[in-house]
Write an enzyme that holds these catalytic residues in place. Structure first.
Site, mmCIF file in Angstrom:
data_model
loop_
_atom_site.group_PDB
_atom_site.id
_atom_site.type_symbol
_atom_site.label_atom_id
_atom_site.label_comp_id
_atom_site.label_asym_id
_atom_site.label_seq_id
_atom_site.Cartn_x
_atom_site.Cartn_y
_atom_site.Cartn_z
ATOM 1 C CG ASP A 37 75.678 -14.988 2.389
ATOM 2 O OD1 ASP A 37 76.494 -15.886 2.678
ATOM 3 O OD2 ASP A 37 75.564 -13.919 3.052
ATOM 4 C CB ILE A 38 71.704 -12.877 5.405
ATOM 5 C CG1 ILE A 38 70.582 -11.996 5.893
ATOM 6 C CG2 ILE A 38 72.959 -12.695 6.218
ATOM 7 C CD1 ILE A 38 70.081 -12.365 7.291
ATOM 8 C CG ASN A 95 85.550 -19.675 4.090
ATOM 9 O OD1 ASN A 95 86.538 -19.586 3.370
ATOM 10 N ND2 ASN A 95 84.552 -18.809 4.036
ATOM 11 C CD GLU A 103 81.591 -14.541 9.341
ATOM 12 O OE1 GLU A 103 80.355 -14.518 9.155
ATOM 13 O OE2 GLU A 103 82.351 -13.635 8.975
ATOM 14 C CB VAL A 104 77.764 -20.418 9.776
ATOM 15 C CG1 VAL A 104 76.611 -21.332 10.185
ATOM 16 C CG2 VAL A 104 77.318 -18.960 9.751
ATOM 17 C CG HIS A 108 78.581 -22.600 4.824
ATOM 18 N ND1 HIS A 108 78.919 -22.844 6.144
ATOM 19 C CD2 HIS A 108 79.214 -21.446 4.484
ATOM 20 C CE1 HIS A 108 79.700 -21.874 6.584
ATOM 21 N NE2 HIS A 108 79.912 -21.018 5.589
ATOM 22 C CG HIS A 110 80.417 -19.005 0.583
ATOM 23 N ND1 HIS A 110 79.762 -17.958 1.188
ATOM 24 C CD2 HIS A 110 81.119 -19.626 1.572
ATOM 25 C CE1 HIS A 110 80.055 -17.930 2.479
ATOM 26 N NE2 HIS A 110 80.890 -18.930 2.737
HETATM 27 P P1 AMP Z 1 81.488 -18.454 6.425
HETATM 28 O O1 AMP Z 1 82.369 -17.291 6.773
HETATM 29 O O2 AMP Z 1 82.047 -19.288 5.289
HETATM 30 O O3 AMP Z 1 81.117 -19.281 7.641
HETATM 31 O O4 AMP Z 1 80.160 -17.826 5.832
HETATM 32 C C1 AMP Z 1 78.964 -17.682 6.557
HETATM 33 C C2 AMP Z 1 77.994 -16.973 5.653
HETATM 34 O O5 AMP Z 1 76.700 -17.107 6.212
HETATM 35 C C3 AMP Z 1 78.255 -15.467 5.489
HETATM 36 O O6 AMP Z 1 78.439 -15.170 4.108
HETATM 37 C C4 AMP Z 1 76.987 -14.826 6.068
HETATM 38 O O7 AMP Z 1 76.593 -13.668 5.361
HETATM 39 C C5 AMP Z 1 75.967 -15.944 5.919
HETATM 40 N N1 AMP Z 1 74.829 -15.897 6.822
HETATM 41 C C6 AMP Z 1 74.853 -15.719 8.166
HETATM 42 N N2 AMP Z 1 73.605 -15.763 8.673
HETATM 43 C C7 AMP Z 1 72.777 -16.001 7.629
HETATM 44 C C8 AMP Z 1 71.373 -16.174 7.498
HETATM 45 N N3 AMP Z 1 70.545 -16.105 8.560
HETATM 46 N N4 AMP Z 1 70.856 -16.393 6.265
HETATM 47 C C9 AMP Z 1 71.678 -16.456 5.184
HETATM 48 N N5 AMP Z 1 73.013 -16.316 5.237
HETATM 49 C C10 AMP Z 1 73.562 -16.095 6.443
#
Ligand code: AMP
Length: 129
Positions: A37-38, A95, A103-104, A108, A110
């Site tokens: 994770d970034i 999530n 968010e994404v 995924h 974690h």
């Molecule tokens: P979520 O809130 O479950 O959608 O988590 C999205 C996760 O993606 C967060 O923990 C971010 O830090 C992570 N994230 C966003 N962009 C990147 C990226 N380019 N590379 C790695 N992790 C990312």
């Protein structure tokens, strides 16, 4: 709640899967990619994603094949073991949707470890929600 919108092929993880954005890869097989994770929330914070275009667990659990679903769970255990987390302990979390702050919009999981992770959730009174 079902995923309300179609899969966005330009989400960040789709772009990582296509090699358009970099990632620090820790695992890959036919169905799964995993990378750091970034913005890590623990000393070890890995994102484990299916290679298929699924928005969240709701979508993955509905449309993915048994092979894809099995591969994701096997990858989680394999990655945790390779990182030595099977000894010290770890947590995996996903999530879906607004209440969970996804968010994404590419499914995924974690994977957290590397120190004591604290309580599973922060409790808050219902009236603050
Ligand atoms: P979520 O809130 O479950 O959608 O988590 C999205 C996760 O993606 C967060 O923990 C971010 O830090 C992570 N994230 C966003 N962009 C990147 C990226 N380019 N590379 C790695 N992790 C990312």
């Amino acid at each position: 709640m079902s995923d309300p919108t179609p899969y966005d092929p330009n989400n960040i993880f789709a772009r990582i899967l296509r090699g358009e954005l970099p990632c620090t890869k820790v695992f890959e097989d036919d169905h799964v990619l995993a990378f750091h994770d970034i913005n890590p929330q623990a000393p070890i914070h890995i994102l484990v994603i299916p290679k298929g275009a699924y928005i969240s667990l709701d979508d993955f659990g509905t449309r993915a094949s048994d092979g894809e679903i099995g591969a994701l769970f096997r990858a989680l255990a394999t990655i945790a073991r390779r990182l030595g987390l099977d000894d010290t302990g770890y947590r995996f979390l996903g999530n879906h949707g607004i209440n969970a702050h996804q968010e994404v919009p590419h499914f995924h999981v974690h994977l957290f470890g590397g120190h004591r992770l604290g309580p599973m959730l922060t409790r808050k009174p219902v009236e603050q929600e």
